[in-house]
Design an enzyme around this catalytic site. Structure first.
Site: not given
Ligand code: GLN
Length: 278
Positions: A2
């Site tokens: 993210c």
């Molecule tokens: N694991 C978290 C989610 O699925 C954050 C994802 C990420 O950093 N890509 O929301």
């Protein structure tokens, strides 16, 4: 992967901050530059928190979230620019494989004056966070605190994701006053939590970001983070949103706190830290 961004500074337009710069948070949704193997694009929704003064004058986080790609939501240009705040925490999401794509899974997660975002993934998160909860419970009981960290608390997670469950634990740490006043030392709470998760899952990716309307704190475990701090403004962002040379990349395994005029970068887990006991 993210991407997230925390801002503290002069009152600014919440919507404008999401689209600010040649490499804005919105652009990072479809053209991120520093992916580090965590995904390709961030098209599984977004969210943004801003602060207003609550009943007692204390800052209170409010938020807007949408599980659709940020570039499809007209509110970013038509509504959010009307909101003005001296602190903003924005996040765009790339759902980890196996996790739901829904509004409730989009950061920021908020509680009172706190807002939180997680960039990363915790393999086997259900097992790992259950074990971490027990560790925190043991530590709190030793400190004579009331039992906050029963594993049933994890059911309070807004969504069935590692980030939402992690927020329940961090939120409870920030709420607890009798096992250590972490609301006054949120960096200590972040350190405690990251250390506990890594003890059970050393490959966890844990770029965490929290804000309270006056300051922002972050950790780097695997993913990218940059800081932009002047006397007037403090910004922590997964990627710089423009090519201003004052952006400073933060190395891996750091604990960062920032407010206007102040940037502190510490080792996340000092080598001499005792890691075998909670
Ligand atoms: N694991 C978290 C989610 O699925 C954050 C994802 C990420 O950093 N890509 O929301």
């Amino acid at each position: 992967m993210c991407r997230h961004l925390g801002y503290v500074g002069p009152p600014t337009s919440v919507g404008e901050l999401l689209t600010r710069g040649t490499h804005s948070l919105r652009t990072q949704a479809w053209a991120p530059k520093e992916m580090r193997g965590g995904g390709t694009i961030n098209a599984d929704g977004f969210g943004v928190a801003w602060w207003r003064n609550g009943a007692c004058g204390a800052p209170q986080a409010s938020r807007y979230r949408n599980p659709d790609p940020i570039w499809t939501d007209p509110a970013v240009e038509e509504v959010l620019p009307q909101l003005v705040s001296g602190a903003v925490l924005g996040s765009i999401r790339s759902a980890t494989v196996g996790m739901p794509v829904e509004r409730a899974a989009c950061a920021p997660f908020v509680d009172g004056r706190w807002a939180f975002s997680h960039n990363g993934a915790i393999p086997e998160w259900r097992r790992v966070l259950t074990a971490v909860t027990s560790d925190l419970d043991v530590a709190a009981t030793r400190a004579g605190a009331t039992r906050l960290f029963e594993t049933a608390r994890l059911l309070e997670a807004e969504a069935a994701t590692d980030s939402a469950a992690l927020w329940v634990l961090l939120r409870d740490l920030l709420r607890s006053t009798d096992s250590g006043d972490y609301a006054k030392t949120p960096a200590t709470a972040l350190r405690l939590l990251v250390d506990a998760v890594l003890r059970h899952m050393p490959t966890a990716r844990l770029n965490l970001l929290i804000g309270d309307g006056e300051q922002v704190w972050a950790t780097t475990v695997h993913h990218a983070l940059s800081a932009f701090v002047t006397d007037d403004v403090a910004i922590l962002s997964s990627e710089p949103y423009d090519d201003d040379p004052r952006w400073q990349p933060i190395p891996d395994r750091k604990l960062v706190s920032a407010r206007p005029g102040v940037l502190s970068i510490e080792e996340l887990t000092p080598p001499d830290t005792e890691r075998s006991t909670p």
